[in-house]
Write an enzyme that holds these catalytic residues in place. Structure first.
Site, PDB file in Angstrom:
ATOM      1  CE  LYS A 111      -4.543  -1.960   1.520  1.00 21.61           C
ATOM      2  NZ  LYS A 111      -5.255  -2.234   2.508  1.00 21.61           N
ATOM      3  CE  LYS A 193      -8.902 -10.056  -0.958  1.00 24.95           C
ATOM      4  NZ  LYS A 193      -8.327  -9.655   0.612  1.00 24.95           N
ATOM      5  CE  LYS A 196     -18.399  -0.320  -2.730  1.00 18.58           C
ATOM      6  NZ  LYS A 196     -18.320   0.887  -1.912  1.00 18.58           N
TER       7      LYS A 196
END
Ligand code: TRP
Length: 327
Positions: A111, A193, A196
């Site tokens: 990230k 994966k 959202k």
């Protein structure tokens, strides 16, 4: 008695990746031990967000979880920010955690690599997660594979805090992951994966028409170009979904039809849509009655928070006493 704890981000939409990857397992486990399921809104604010949306997403997530089958009689479902002790314990755990261990977390590396400026919350994320679990002195954490490294860090934190502050050595148990049986669910693109943020999800509460509109163009075996080519179920995301939703007989039949080019992919997807309906209809029905009766949702979250605040208070009393914060 064993204690189960797990958490989920209030992303708003509960999708079938969350459901198969975690929540379905929670529903099966609740009641087998004292169980706590937490909507982690303090974790969610690490990324920029809109306050009004946070409120709405938290609620929508709670509704999805109850519709999926969490039962307030058999577990405590609650919102993290309703129990402020999570952040107090996280602060304390900050002081026993070397920065190097946080920087080594795969999720942090992934990230932070994608951001120009990294906020401290992203680095400290797994400390708050350790606090979530240990505040309830939970020993069992049902999660997917991607959380294993965070759980390892939770054990290190428990061990280190115990060694430093607890003469009774095991004040905090070392929490173990309990891995979800279903393999990780890929998105409709078949390559990343389901999540959202990638926009490749099927919502647990979507209508049959919405689901079909997503299934129909979804990726299958990339090497199967024509209906007359035999396919390879092992590389097909639709087959993974069959294994999650269809009966063993149907799964075997699907594999046979695929490998012999008996069915085309659309035929196979139609059967999958039918299997999904069987599982999703009762979930949708529960969601509709919760929407018609919002007090049920409020009551579930209020009673979950109340139970959790009592346990958290007790743990924090022990922590403060051992750390020299009491007279
Ligand atoms: N990090 C978890 C996830 O992204 C969510 C989470 C927060 C969690 N606190 C937790 C999971 C405690 C298990 C236990 O899925």
């Amino acid at each position: 008695m064993a204690r189960i704890f797990s958490g989920i981000q209030p992303s708003g939409e509960l999708h079938i990746g969350n459901y198969l990857g975690a929540v379905k397992n929670w529903v099966a486990l609740q009641g087998t031990a004292e169980s706590f399921f937490c909507i982690v809104d303090y974790h969610a604010i690490i990324a920029a967000y809109e306050p009004s949306q946070l409120r709405q997403r938290r609620r929508e997530m709670a509704l999805g979880l109850l519709a999926a089958g969490l039962d307030p009689e058999r577990c405590s479902l609650f919102v993290q920010s309703d129990v402020p002790d999570h952040t107090e314990l996280a602060w304390i755990f900050n002081t026993v955690t070397p920065v190097g261990e946080l920087e080594r977390q795969t999720q942090f590396k992934d990230k932070s690599a994608r951001q120009e400026s990294v906020n401290a919350g992203l680095l400290n994320y797994p400390i708050l997660q350790a606090a979530d679990i240990l505040l309830y002195r939970a020993d069992t954490v049902p999660v997917g594979e991607d959380q294993v490294q965070h759980l390892e860090l939770s054990r290190v934190i428990a061990r280190r805090w115990n060694a430093q502050f607890a003469a009774d050595a095991d004040f905090f148990p070392e929490p173990r992951p309990l891995l979800t049986p279903t393999r990780r669910i890929m998105g409709l693109d078949g390559s990343s994966k389901m999540s959202k943020s990638t926009g490749n999800t099927i919502g647990l509460l979507e209508t049959p028409e919405e689901i079909w509109a997503k299934l129909r163009p979804a990726m299958t075996d990339p090497a199967r170009l024509r209906k007359t080519d035999p396919g390879n179920p092992d590389v097909c995301n639709i087959y993974t979904l069959h294994k999650a939703f269809s009966s063993p007989d149907t799964v075997a039949h699907v594999a046979q039809q695929c490998t012999t080019a008996g069915w085309g992919c659309v035929d196979c997807k139609k059967v999958l849509a039918g299997s999904m309906e069987t599982e999703l209809v009762p979930i949708r029905t529960r969601a509709a009655s919760l929407r018609a009766n919002p007090a049920l949702l409020d009551d579930a979250l209020a009673s979950g928070a109340e139970k959790c605040r009592a346990i958290a208070k007790e743990t924090m009393r022990g922590v403060r006493e051992r750390m020299g914060f009491t007279a």
